[in-house]
Design an enzyme around this catalytic site. Structure first.
Site, PDB file in Angstrom:
ATOM      1  N   GLU A 155      89.166  54.257   8.314  1.00  0.00           N
ATOM      2  CA  GLU A 155      90.217  55.233   8.033  1.00  0.00           C
ATOM      3  C   GLU A 155      91.252  55.396   9.146  1.00  0.00           C
ATOM      4  O   GLU A 155      92.430  55.591   8.867  1.00  0.00           O
ATOM      5  CB  GLU A 155      89.590  56.587   7.691  1.00  0.00           C
ATOM      6  CG  GLU A 155      88.787  56.582   6.404  1.00  0.00           C
ATOM      7  CD  GLU A 155      89.619  56.249   5.163  1.00  0.00           C
ATOM      8  OE1 GLU A 155      90.855  56.235   5.244  1.00  0.00           O
ATOM      9  OE2 GLU A 155      89.009  55.987   4.106  1.00  0.00           O
ATOM     10  N   GLU A 162      90.450  53.096  -2.686  1.00  0.00           N
ATOM     11  CA  GLU A 162      91.016  51.780  -2.467  1.00  0.00           C
ATOM     12  C   GLU A 162      90.261  50.653  -3.131  1.00  0.00           C
ATOM     13  O   GLU A 162      90.132  49.550  -2.554  1.00  0.00           O
ATOM     14  CB  GLU A 162      91.092  51.520  -0.961  1.00  0.00           C
ATOM     15  CG  GLU A 162      89.745  51.467  -0.230  1.00  0.00           C
ATOM     16  CD  GLU A 162      89.210  52.789   0.261  1.00  0.00           C
ATOM     17  OE1 GLU A 162      88.289  52.793   1.089  1.00  0.00           O
ATOM     18  OE2 GLU A 162      89.718  53.849  -0.183  1.00  0.00           O
ATOM     19  N   ASP A 185      79.007  61.697   3.730  1.00  0.00           N
ATOM     20  CA  ASP A 185      80.180  62.505   3.396  1.00  0.00           C
ATOM     21  C   ASP A 185      80.551  63.459   4.535  1.00  0.00           C
ATOM     22  O   ASP A 185      81.711  63.860   4.660  1.00  0.00           O
ATOM     23  CB  ASP A 185      79.915  63.322   2.125  1.00  0.00           C
ATOM     24  CG  ASP A 185      80.543  62.674   0.899  1.00  0.00           C
ATOM     25  OD1 ASP A 185      81.004  61.526   1.020  1.00  0.00           O
ATOM     26  OD2 ASP A 185      80.578  63.316  -0.157  1.00  0.00           O
ATOM     27  N   HIS A 240      98.697  54.244   1.872  1.00  0.00           N
ATOM     28  CA  HIS A 240      97.382  54.371   2.500  1.00  0.00           C
ATOM     29  C   HIS A 240      96.362  53.469   1.802  1.00  0.00           C
ATOM     30  O   HIS A 240      95.625  52.720   2.450  1.00  0.00           O
ATOM     31  CB  HIS A 240      96.925  55.832   2.453  1.00  0.00           C
ATOM     32  CG  HIS A 240      95.609  56.087   3.109  1.00  0.00           C
ATOM     33  ND1 HIS A 240      95.492  56.462   4.428  1.00  0.00           N
ATOM     34  CD2 HIS A 240      94.338  56.008   2.631  1.00  0.00           C
ATOM     35  CE1 HIS A 240      94.214  56.612   4.739  1.00  0.00           C
ATOM     36  NE2 HIS A 240      93.493  56.345   3.651  1.00  0.00           N
ATOM     37  N   GLU A 241      96.310  53.556   0.479  1.00  0.00           N
ATOM     38  CA  GLU A 241      95.322  52.757  -0.253  1.00  0.00           C
ATOM     39  C   GLU A 241      95.633  51.262  -0.150  1.00  0.00           C
ATOM     40  O   GLU A 241      94.723  50.425  -0.088  1.00  0.00           O
ATOM     41  CB  GLU A 241      95.265  53.197  -1.715  1.00  0.00           C
ATOM     42  CG  GLU A 241      94.999  54.678  -1.939  1.00  0.00           C
ATOM     43  CD  GLU A 241      93.815  55.231  -1.145  1.00  0.00           C
ATOM     44  OE1 GLU A 241      92.855  54.476  -0.869  1.00  0.00           O
ATOM     45  OE2 GLU A 241      93.853  56.423  -0.789  1.00  0.00           O
ATOM     46  N   HIS A 286      94.333  49.876   3.048  1.00  0.00           N
ATOM     47  CA  HIS A 286      92.895  49.615   2.986  1.00  0.00           C
ATOM     48  C   HIS A 286      92.587  48.177   2.551  1.00  0.00           C
ATOM     49  O   HIS A 286      91.473  47.691   2.781  1.00  0.00           O
ATOM     50  CB  HIS A 286      92.220  50.579   2.008  1.00  0.00           C
ATOM     51  CG  HIS A 286      91.693  51.818   2.633  1.00  0.00           C
ATOM     52  ND1 HIS A 286      90.794  51.804   3.675  1.00  0.00           N
ATOM     53  CD2 HIS A 286      91.926  53.126   2.351  1.00  0.00           C
ATOM     54  CE1 HIS A 286      90.489  53.049   4.011  1.00  0.00           C
ATOM     55  NE2 HIS A 286      91.167  53.869   3.241  1.00  0.00           N
ATOM     56  N   TYR A 333      90.074  60.000  10.208  1.00  0.00           N
ATOM     57  CA  TYR A 333      91.431  59.650   9.792  1.00  0.00           C
ATOM     58  C   TYR A 333      92.438  59.863  10.929  1.00  0.00           C
ATOM     59  O   TYR A 333      93.117  58.928  11.360  1.00  0.00           O
ATOM     60  CB  TYR A 333      91.857  60.505   8.605  1.00  0.00           C
ATOM     61  CG  TYR A 333      91.167  60.188   7.302  1.00  0.00           C
ATOM     62  CD1 TYR A 333      91.831  59.518   6.277  1.00  0.00           C
ATOM     63  CD2 TYR A 333      89.863  60.581   7.057  1.00  0.00           C
ATOM     64  CE1 TYR A 333      91.217  59.239   5.062  1.00  0.00           C
ATOM     65  CE2 TYR A 333      89.229  60.308   5.852  1.00  0.00           C
ATOM     66  CZ  TYR A 333      89.906  59.637   4.860  1.00  0.00           C
ATOM     67  OH  TYR A 333      89.299  59.359   3.665  1.00  0.00           O
TER      68      TYR A 333
END
Length: 619
Positions: A336, A289, A393, A313-314, A317, A401
């Site tokens: 998220e 994003e 990560d 979705h992006e 953001h 999410y």
């Protein structure tokens, strides 16, 4: 009302509005920064405020070199600390004078602290540096690895803490900066960034960029390639290689409608331009994003707009994540979970509730799979994480999410959609261009939604306890119910009503394939493949789930093994790649997976390669 009275009232309103905005900015500026386990920076002592980046992109040496100049705010410290990883630091100045610097002890995940000597009156520091062959954010691609196969390509991927590998910077999501950049590239290529962008190539290969809104380091992005631009509306458009441009433009032609739908939900789009660049297939995520310029994988180009929820979705953001950012990666669900909720609301507004519920149900299944895989580490299924000593990560999975989404969906059903929308709109406006953490969100939620409407909700259980609370919203889809009936009938009779599947969406096909029983036979899979040609599907999502089932159920017909190897050698999207390599591991076909990986690894970005290295335990 008289004109003079109206004018007076208008002035009062404007002055009041400006005063409120100034108060908000003052509150943001005075708010202390929280302890950050993934950055060496000490922003309460000295902090960067603006970056002026001047770099050269050299495809021959595959290095970026140049100078990062920062305007800083010094709160009485003798040093300022930046993050650096796999960088060669050549020279550092403060206020234009050479100063001492030190690179501290190296950490495999965090890199090194770059400690720079400054004075009480230091307003500016400059670091002359170059990247190295180990730099993880950059992926240098040969011409053969691109769509047009004519010129090389470069892109960056900074999230979560990889921007420090191509720019020395305070690499914490709670530190927001503005930036300018001058980027020199070969004349036949174009450079674009998460900033104001060119629409066509220039003659000298020098591009200038400006990002006037403050953003965190992980959202500073660069792509360089033989790309072209095509407008969709005055504020939306797409970049892609020439052979891809028309397909990309058609696939994403609803982008302006998406922006309008998003604004109708939660307020103005505050970034002026919303463009998307489709990168070569090695890009490790579905999308990223980056403000003003979303990076996207070509795997979403299906030819029927069926996978464009990724664009929604992006776009979402632009509010949750870019406008209001998680203060630390322990609060990643704030980025998220909100974005998935917003994405599905956009998709519902444009394409109807049935499609939105199908997307939500697929996410629900992903969440169940994730929780099942975390039985040995239940604390990782909490929304609020503790990632100290770990790579952030590790927290970028379905918990953030899809559990985050489910929390918000359940909350919406409890308080009512109108109340939910009013609350979220105020939340984004109040916290615009700032960061927040889980605890601050809970306080804001209690004061502005729950207590205000005399509502009791198990917020603490959702956020601080593992698993899924019993009051989770139940998501239903008549379409998926029909899909399940078709599948069950086939398993029982070995006969399938092909006419009943004629108008299925890709989401329905994904649901059909993902829910194969564990005892489905190879003969039944061959029968389905012969009828529907899943092995050669042009929809990457359908292909991925079919290949997963083929691996798990030892299906080898119709050249599927060759197709799986080809897929893994050309697609670098981490979700797809790890799903298939995980299937090999579950099916005890690990040596076969390693053989494929030997040739595929060179096509992957470090984000994907590092994950698969660990999965396959590669030395």
């Amino acid at each position: 009302m008289k004109k003079s009275a109206f004018l007076f009232l208008a002035i009062v309103i404007i002055l009041t509005s400006c005063q409120e905005k100034k108060q908000t900015e003052s509150e943001i500026a005075s708010k202390p920064y929280t302890e950050e386990p993934h950055s060496y920076a000490q922003p309460n002592d000295a902090i960067i405020k603006h970056l002026d980046l001047d770099i050269n992109v050299d495809f021959e040496s595959q290095l970026i070199s140049g100078t990062a100049t920062y305007d800083i705010k010094n709160n009485g410290s003798k040093t300022i600390i930046l993050d650096s990883k796999f960088l060669e630091i050549e020279r550092v100045t403060q206020n234009g004078e050479t100063t001492e610097f030190e690179l501290g002890e190296f950490d495999e995940s965090l890199g090194q602290p770059l400690t720079i000597q400054i004075k009480d009156d230091t307003k500016q520091i400059a670091i002359t540096y170059s990247t190295t062959a180990k730099t993880e954010a950059l992926q240098w691609l040969t011409a053969q690895q691109t769509a047009d196969k004519a010129h090389p390509f470069l892109f960056t991927q900074g999230q979560a803490i990889l921007t420090r590998t191509w720019i020395p910077i305070q690499d914490s999501p709670q530190i927001r900066i503005t930036y300018d950049a001058t980027v020199k590239v070969p004349q036949e290529l174009m450079a674009v960034m998460s900033a104001e962008n060119p629409k066509e190539k220039n003659k000298n290969g020098v591009y200038n960029f400006k990002m006037v809104q403050p953003i965190p380091a992980y959202l500073i992005a660069l792509a360089v390639g033989d790309i072209e631009y095509k407008e969709i509306s005055e504020r939306t458009g797409v970049y892609a290689e020439k052979s891809m441009l028309a397909k990309v433009h058609e696939e994403f032609s609803d982008m302006e409608k998406m922006v309008v739908a998003a604004e109708n939900l939660y307020g103005d789009y505050d970034w002026e331009q919303f463009d998307v660049i489709v990168l070569p297939p090695s890009f490790p995520f579905g999308g990223m994003e980056n403000p003003r310029l979303t990076f996207a994988t070509p795997t979403v180009i299906a030819g029927d707009k069926s996978l464009t929820s990724l664009v929604a979705h992006e776009l979402a953001h632009s509010w949750s994540g870019n406008l209001v950012t998680n203060a630390t990666w322990n609060d990643f669900w704030l980025n998220e979970g909100f974005t998935v909720y917003f994405e599905i609301r956009i998709m519902e507004a444009l394409y109807g509730k049935d499609r939105a519920n199908m997307l939500a149900l697929i996410g629900r299944q992903d969440l169940e799979d994730e929780i099942e895989g975390m039985k040995e580490t239940p604390n990782d299924t909490k929304l609020k994480l503790d990632l100290k000593g770990r790579n952030p990560d590790d927290g970028m999975n379905s918990i953030a999410y899809d559990k985050g989404y489910l929390f918000l969906r359940t909350l919406e059903e409890k308080v009512g959609r109108d109340n939910m929308d009013t609350f979220l709109k105020s939340y984004f406006k109040k916290n615009a261009f700032s960061t927040t953490n889980t605890e601050d969100f809970i306080t804001y939620l209690n004061e502005n939604l729950l207590e205000k409407n005399n509502i009791t909700f198990n917020t603490e259980e959702w956020i601080y306890q593992p698993g899924i609370p019993d009051n989770a919203a139940v998501i239903q889809s008549d379409a998926f119910t029909n899909v399940e009936k078709t599948l069950n009938d086939f398993i029982a009779t070995n006969e399938i009503d092909v006419a009943a599947t004629a108008n299925w969406t890709p989401q329905e096909w994904v649901h059909f394939i993902r829910n194969f029983p564990t005892d489905i036979s190879a003969a039944q899979m061959q029968q389905l493949d012969n009828i529907f040609d899943f092995t050669n599907s042009t929809n990457s999502y359908i292909t991925m789930v079919w290949y997963e089932q083929s691996i798990l159920n030892n299906y080898h017909d119709n050249n599927v093994d060759t197709k799986i190897a080809e897929f893994l050698n050309t697609v670098g999207r981490r979700w797809y790649v790890t799903t298939l390599f995980s299937a090999f591991a579950k099916a005890e076909r690990i040596e076969e997976a390693k053989e494929i990986y030997k040739t595929a690894r060179g096509n992957y970005h470090s984000v994907t390669a590092n994950t698969v290295d660990e999965l396959l335990r590669m030395d």
